[in-house]
Design an enzyme around this catalytic site. Structure first.
Site, PDB file in Angstrom:
ATOM      1  CE  LYS A 169     -33.429  35.654  65.884  1.00 40.93           C
ATOM      2  NZ  LYS A 169     -32.419  36.389  64.838  1.00 40.93           N
ATOM      3  CD  GLU A 224     -28.824  40.805  65.512  1.00 39.07           C
ATOM      4  OE1 GLU A 224     -28.187  40.037  64.843  1.00 39.07           O
ATOM      5  OE2 GLU A 224     -29.014  40.404  66.677  1.00 39.07           O
ATOM      6  CG  ASP A 249     -26.970  39.809  61.844  1.00 37.05           C
ATOM      7  OD1 ASP A 249     -25.836  39.365  61.346  1.00 37.05           O
ATOM      8  OD2 ASP A 249     -28.043  39.023  62.114  1.00 37.05           O
TER       9      ASP A 249
END
Length: 293
Positions: A169, A224, A249
């Site tokens: 992340k 992502e 996403d």
């Protein structure tokens, strides 16, 4: 089939602590709040579903509290008295009467599928036409925010042969610091593992163009949602330029979004989130769009 009528629907909020703080670009999670849905049917069968979002309203348009309220006040009453065995009709009824609310709808669809599986003695995969594989690799998220700790955690997972796909992340820190962090982890793990990143929309387009090039050149397998879901043209440009595949996403808030992304060429990988599409059956429609594209 009147004995399969839906008699009542309950939505219960449950707070679970996480095993460690989980740092995302927009939020740090110390607990996960779930909405558990119970659909009781006239034949005594109870279906259980779950509607879960993250970070209050940081991730999507629904919160646990809004999911519960909307099921209690609007969606549940539309289903009470309907045939629980006809999931197509039930979900079409919700779709016509209520806009959005895909997380809430997903929990209801899951509960109806669960009840129907129990009724017929079948796993839900068989209700949906049958599973096509018996196992799936699961990614482990490295989100401590500390490079050395993340490397140690990944090494441990590799040693015990539990995970070999690692998701990082990033996005909250300065771009160069994030890139350094990711590249150090990939270098330490080498070819033994796949490393991918999730930016949660935190870069602007110019940052993303440079960063995706660096990440791709350093062996990162997937990037992502690097930029805002609203910047569709930017997503198309980025998808054309990035050496690593771009995954959509946050851009997919419905099956229709998935169709538009595929038509525009705005991503080369879709995150298949059951809740955001509106349920297990709905997410299969997105998967079919991805396959066709």
């Amino acid at each position: 089939m009147s004995h399969t009528l839906i008699e009542s629907i309950d939505a219960v909020i449950v707070d679970l602590p996480t095993i460690r703080p989980h740092k995302l670009a927009m939020h740090t999670m110390q607990q996960q709040t779930l909405v558990i849905i119970r659909v009781r049917c006239g034949d005594g069968i109870e279906g259980i579903g779950e509607s879960t979002t993250i970070g209050g309203l940081a991730y999507g348009n629904e919160s646990p509290e809004s999911i519960k309220t909307n099921i209690d006040s609007h969606l549940g009453p539309l289903l009470v008295g309907q045939d629980a065995a006809n999931i197509n009709a039930a979900m079409l009824r919700l779709g016509k009467a209520a806009k959005g609310n895909t997380f809430a709808k997903s929990g209801l669809e899951s509960a109806l599928l669960d009840a129907q599986g129990k009724r017929l003695g079948l796993p839900v995969s068989e209700l949906l036409g049958g599973r096509v594989r018996d196992s799936l690799e699961v990614a482990w998220t490295l989100a401590s925010g500390d490079t050395a700790r993340d490397i140690a955690e990944a090494e441990q997972m590799l040693d015990i042969r539990r995970h070999r796909l690692f998701k990082l992340k990033i996005g909250a820190n300065e771009v160069s610091a994030d890139l350094k962090h990711v590249i150090a982890i990939k270098k330490a793990l080498g070819e033994r593992a796949s490393v991918r990143v999730d930016v949660n929309q935190y870069w602007d387009e110019s940052q993303a163009i440079r960063a995706c090039q660096v990440l791709g050149d350093n062996g990162i397998d997937l990037i992502e949602q690097p930029i805002s879901r609203i910047n569709r043209a930017g997503q198309v440009r980025l998808n054309q330029r990035s050496p690593a595949p771009i995954m959509a996403d946050e851009s997919i808030e419905s099956v229709e979004d998935a169709f538009n992304l595929a038509a525009d060429g705005a991503a080369s990988v879709f995150a298949l989130k059951i809740t955001k599409n509106g349920g297990p059956r709905a997410v299969l429609r997105t998967a079919q769009i991805a396959e066709a594209a």
